[in-house]
Scaffold this active site. Structure first.
Site, PDB file in Angstrom:
ATOM      1  N   GLY A  46      -1.342  -4.721   8.151  1.00 38.49           N
ATOM      2  CA  GLY A  46      -2.391  -5.150   7.462  1.00 38.49           C
ATOM      3  C   GLY A  46      -3.006  -3.862   6.890  1.00 38.49           C
ATOM      4  O   GLY A  46      -2.856  -2.810   7.079  1.00 38.49           O
ATOM      5  N   GLN A  51      -9.778   0.795   3.053  1.00 37.12           N
ATOM      6  CA  GLN A  51      -8.824   1.832   2.902  1.00 37.12           C
ATOM      7  C   GLN A  51      -8.172   2.149   2.074  1.00 37.12           C
ATOM      8  O   GLN A  51      -7.626   3.340   1.624  1.00 37.12           O
ATOM      9  CB  GLN A  51      -7.709   1.044   3.901  1.00 37.12           C
ATOM     10  CG  GLN A  51      -8.098   0.929   5.447  1.00 37.12           C
ATOM     11  CD  GLN A  51      -7.048   0.501   6.451  1.00 37.12           C
ATOM     12  OE1 GLN A  51      -6.609  -0.739   6.166  1.00 37.12           O
ATOM     13  NE2 GLN A  51      -6.302   1.295   6.873  1.00 37.12           N
ATOM     14  N   CYS A  89      -3.009   2.788  12.824  1.00 39.13           N
ATOM     15  CA  CYS A  89      -3.732   2.420  11.676  1.00 39.13           C
ATOM     16  C   CYS A  89      -3.236   3.412  10.616  1.00 39.13           C
ATOM     17  O   CYS A  89      -2.998   4.378  10.513  1.00 39.13           O
ATOM     18  CB  CYS A  89      -5.030   2.738  11.731  1.00 39.13           C
ATOM     19  SG  CYS A  89      -6.436   2.383  10.312  1.00 39.13           S
ATOM     20  N   LEU A  90      -2.606   2.764   9.203  1.00 37.24           N
ATOM     21  CA  LEU A  90      -2.491   3.651   8.063  1.00 37.24           C
ATOM     22  C   LEU A  90      -3.555   4.662   7.647  1.00 37.24           C
ATOM     23  O   LEU A  90      -3.316   5.923   7.158  1.00 37.24           O
ATOM     24  CB  LEU A  90      -2.256   2.634   6.972  1.00 37.24           C
ATOM     25  CG  LEU A  90      -1.275   1.591   7.159  1.00 37.24           C
ATOM     26  CD1 LEU A  90      -1.279   0.520   5.957  1.00 37.24           C
ATOM     27  CD2 LEU A  90       0.226   2.382   7.152  1.00 37.24           C
ATOM     28  N   HIS A 131      -8.486  -6.043  14.137  1.00 38.62           N
ATOM     29  CA  HIS A 131      -8.454  -4.461  13.638  1.00 38.62           C
ATOM     30  C   HIS A 131      -8.835  -4.574  12.174  1.00 38.62           C
ATOM     31  O   HIS A 131      -9.869  -3.801  11.787  1.00 38.62           O
ATOM     32  CB  HIS A 131      -7.046  -4.287  13.686  1.00 38.62           C
ATOM     33  CG  HIS A 131      -6.569  -2.572  13.054  1.00 38.62           C
ATOM     34  ND1 HIS A 131      -6.455  -1.500  14.027  1.00 38.62           N
ATOM     35  CD2 HIS A 131      -6.833  -2.129  11.766  1.00 38.62           C
ATOM     36  CE1 HIS A 131      -6.227  -0.500  13.135  1.00 38.62           C
ATOM     37  NE2 HIS A 131      -6.585  -0.838  11.928  1.00 38.62           N
ATOM     38  N   GLU A 132      -8.499  -5.516  11.355  1.00 36.53           N
ATOM     39  CA  GLU A 132      -8.520  -5.527   9.769  1.00 36.53           C
ATOM     40  C   GLU A 132     -10.124  -5.899   9.588  1.00 36.53           C
ATOM     41  O   GLU A 132     -10.708  -5.284   8.714  1.00 36.53           O
ATOM     42  CB  GLU A 132      -7.726  -6.301   8.849  1.00 36.53           C
ATOM     43  CG  GLU A 132      -6.176  -6.009   9.066  1.00 36.53           C
ATOM     44  CD  GLU A 132      -6.182  -4.458   8.699  1.00 36.53           C
ATOM     45  OE1 GLU A 132      -6.863  -3.658   7.912  1.00 36.53           O
ATOM     46  OE2 GLU A 132      -5.221  -3.821   9.268  1.00 36.53           O
ATOM     47  N   HIS A 135     -12.445  -2.987   9.936  1.00 38.62           N
ATOM     48  CA  HIS A 135     -12.603  -2.013   9.123  1.00 38.62           C
ATOM     49  C   HIS A 135     -13.670  -2.410   7.873  1.00 38.62           C
ATOM     50  O   HIS A 135     -14.361  -1.695   7.256  1.00 38.62           O
ATOM     51  CB  HIS A 135     -11.220  -1.966   8.158  1.00 38.62           C
ATOM     52  CG  HIS A 135     -10.332  -1.118   8.540  1.00 38.62           C
ATOM     53  ND1 HIS A 135     -10.395   0.199   8.588  1.00 38.62           N
ATOM     54  CD2 HIS A 135      -8.995  -1.554   9.053  1.00 38.62           C
ATOM     55  CE1 HIS A 135      -9.399   0.944   9.025  1.00 38.62           C
ATOM     56  NE2 HIS A 135      -8.409  -0.185   9.397  1.00 38.62           N
TER      57      HIS A 135
HETATM   58 ZN    ZN Z   1      -6.356   0.144  10.275  1.00 40.25          ZN
END
Ligand code: ZN
Length: 158
Positions: A46, A51, A89-90, A131-132, A135
């Site tokens: 995701g 991000q 997480c990226l 999670h997304e 953000h």
């Molecule tokens: Zn993330």
């Protein structure tokens, strides 16, 4: 195909609240395509627009369930059950932590054509949606990690 630079923890843009999308534009379509490309290239499940530095309420998700979701202005309308599991997480490369999430969520959103959609998620998809969406409100999983976060290498050693 175009990749976008992923913002990492410490970048203040990750802590901002994103604005809703009121209409689809060619620019936003390109952003969404780039978000998918960037997510696949980095093996993420995701990615949220902040991000890649864009403060809009857009996320892309693919947990390899045969669907690739683009959720615009998403809202969770139902949460059920509970799951505890490792999350990464990226924007926090090389790190993981244990986070408690609902096991089942129902999410209302708009798709890339600004049509209303409802996505139901269980397990990993429910986790990815939560999670997304966090953000979009400037929340990182590390804020919710039960025992803090640690490096992936440490996790392998355990
Ligand atoms: Zn993330």
């Amino acid at each position: 195909m175009a990749l976008r630079k992923i913002r990492v923890d410490g970048d203040e843009i990750l802590r901002k609240v994103c604005k809703p999308v009121d209409k689809m534009t060619p620019r936003l379509k390109t952003l969404i395509e780039d978000m998918f490309d960037t997510m696949y290239e980095t093996n993420g499940v995701g990615l949220a627009a902040p991000q890649v530095g864009i403060l809009k309420r857009i996320v892309v998700i693919d947990v390899e369930d045969g669907n690739a979701y683009c959720l615009i202005n998403p809202k969770i309308v139902l949460e059920e059950g509970e799951q505890e599991g490792n999350e990464g997480c990226l924007s926090l490369p090389g790190l993981v932590g244990t986070v408690k999430r609902p096991n089942h969520v129902v999410c209302q959103a708009l798709d890339i054509n600004m049509n209303e959609i409802v996505v139901e998620g269980e397990g990993l998809l429910a986790r990815a949606i939560c999670h997304e969406l966090d953000h979009l409100d400037g929340i990182l999983y590390k804020d919710k990690a039960l025992d803090g976060i640690h490096s992936v290498d440490e996790d392998i050693k355990k």
